[in-house]
Write an enzyme that holds these catalytic residues in place. Structure first.
Site, short mmCIF file in Angstrom:
data_model
loop_
_atom_site.label_atom_id
_atom_site.label_comp_id
_atom_site.label_asym_id
_atom_site.label_seq_id
_atom_site.Cartn_x
_atom_site.Cartn_y
_atom_site.Cartn_z
N SER A 109 0.82 -1.21 0.00
CA SER A 109 0.00 0.00 0.00
C SER A 109 0.86 1.27 0.00
O SER A 109 1.74 1.43 -0.84
CB SER A 109 -0.95 -0.07 1.20
OG SER A 109 -2.01 0.80 1.05
N ASP A 228 -10.30 -3.53 -5.09
CA ASP A 228 -9.69 -2.64 -4.10
C ASP A 228 -10.62 -1.47 -3.79
O ASP A 228 -10.99 -0.70 -4.67
CB ASP A 228 -8.36 -2.12 -4.66
CG ASP A 228 -7.44 -1.57 -3.58
OD1 ASP A 228 -7.95 -0.96 -2.62
OD2 ASP A 228 -6.22 -1.75 -3.72
N HIS A 284 -8.24 -4.84 -1.20
CA HIS A 284 -6.91 -4.30 -0.93
C HIS A 284 -6.03 -5.27 -0.11
O HIS A 284 -6.39 -5.65 1.00
CB HIS A 284 -7.08 -2.99 -0.16
CG HIS A 284 -5.84 -2.16 -0.08
ND1 HIS A 284 -5.16 -1.72 -1.20
CD2 HIS A 284 -5.16 -1.65 0.98
CE1 HIS A 284 -4.13 -0.99 -0.82
NE2 HIS A 284 -4.10 -0.93 0.49
#
Ligand SMILES: *[C@@H]1O[C@H](CO)[C@@H](O)[C@H](O)[C@H]1NC(C)=O
Ligand SMILES: *[C@@H]1O[C@H](CO)[C@@H](O)[C@H](O)[C@H]1NC(C)=O
Length: 313
Positions: A109, A228, A284
């Protein structure tokens, strides 16, 4: 296999997580390069999910692995400017003897834009060999990533109300550094202190050194999570993004100006066969152990001379 969610992000003290677990194969007697992990916003190296993820990569690759903590962990991952975070990582990687002949990076991330800042901006740092990016906001994101710690989220939201491109927010809220609202680009180019520089977006400030450094990677692995809900749009993990002034169109990476005009070397890497684009169906950072084994581990075993060794186990 359990789904593995790593809520992620940033970095300062170095935690040597562990050296070697059971290596799954014989790597022709040659020790793989070490790797570092740069986590996402709100995470910390000592958190169980991240600790186990690091351990899993160490176990499966047989490589030495470091989870790099930036500053005090979760709170600095929210409130320290990303270029400062990258400076701290730059100092760390220079101080770790075991990295001096080169290392690989696994980014989670927000950790991916820190990683790229280390690759592009870190003067005199050891060479980065492979960079495996899981869910990175490489081309920006059109909203602030979700929060897990309520106290921090309230503060973050209060800051955003001041205006995401205002100098105060840019200096005090890390993710503001990669927010890019496609319908407010003038404010972004004028106010954003991080992503335009990282992506060499502004012609008069473009720096060939950043491009050369990214281009010198052996391999870049870009993993996107198709559902996501944190990165808007998910394609930013591949350097795809909204067309200018148009929330209705997402350009694939090769149709962006960043790629076509090759501002940072992505096109050169791709044309050299050194970019692998991977899409996973989930949310995600949702990745299971088999996917880790098949899509990440091969890049943590590659030899410094270039080729990726995929070994059956
Ligand atoms: C890694 O290997 C060690 C030693 O074999 C084991 O105790 C540990 O559970 C493994 N961890 C993971 C996450 O695979
Ligand atoms: C480009 O970046 C390099 C590395 O940080 C720096 O040494 C150089 O001064 C920069 N060039 C310009 C024109 O700013």
């Amino acid at each position: 296999m359990a789904e593995r969610k790593c809520h992620a992000l940033l970095v300062v003290a170095v935690i040597l997580v562990a050296l070697v677990g059971g290596s799954v194969d014989a790597s022709e007697g040659e020790k793989p390069l070490p790797f570092i992990i740069l986590h996402g916003i709100g995470d910390e190296c000592k958190n169980q999910g991240l600790y186990e993820f690091t351990q899993l990569l160490i176990n499966m690759s047989g490589a030495v692995g470091f989870c790099i903590e930036i500053g005090n962990g979760a709170s600095d991952s929210f409130f320290m400017r990303l270029d400062k975070q990258a400076d701290l990582v730059c100092d760390q990687v220079k101080s770790i003897q075991g990295l001096k002949d080169g290392y690989n990076i696994v980014g989670l991330s927000q950790g991916n834009v820190v990683a790229r800042a280390v690759i592009e901006f870190c003067d005199g740092g050891p060479p980065v060999h492979n960079f495996v990016s899981l869910g990175g906001p490489h081309a920006g994101t059109a909203s602030i990533p979700g929060c897990t710690l309520m106290s921090l989220c309230k503060l973050a939201n209060a800051l955003i109300r001041l205006g995401v491109y205002s100098p105060f927010v840019q200096n005090h809220l890390a993710p503001s550094g990669y927010v890019k609202i496609p319908t407010d680009l003038d404010a972004y180019y004028k106010g954003s202190l991080f992503l335009p520089k990282l992506n060499n977006e502004i012609a008069i400030y473009r720096n060939e050194t950043y491009k050369k450094r990214l281009e010198s990677l052996n391999h870049l692995v870009l993993i996107m999570f198709q559902q996501d809900a944190i990165l808007i749009p998910p394609q930013t993990a591949w350097f795809g993004y909204y067309a200018d002034n148009d929330f209705g169109t997402v350009l694939p990476p090769e149709e962006t100006d960043l790629y076509k005009e090759d501002w940072i070397g992505l096109r050169a890497l791709d044309e050299g066969g050194r970019v692998t684009y991977i899409a996973f169906p989930g949310d995600h950072l949702s990745i299971n152990d088999l996917e880790v084994r098949d899509f990440i581990i091969p890049y943590l075993k590659s030899s410094p001379t270039g080729e990726v060794r995929v070994l059956s186990s």
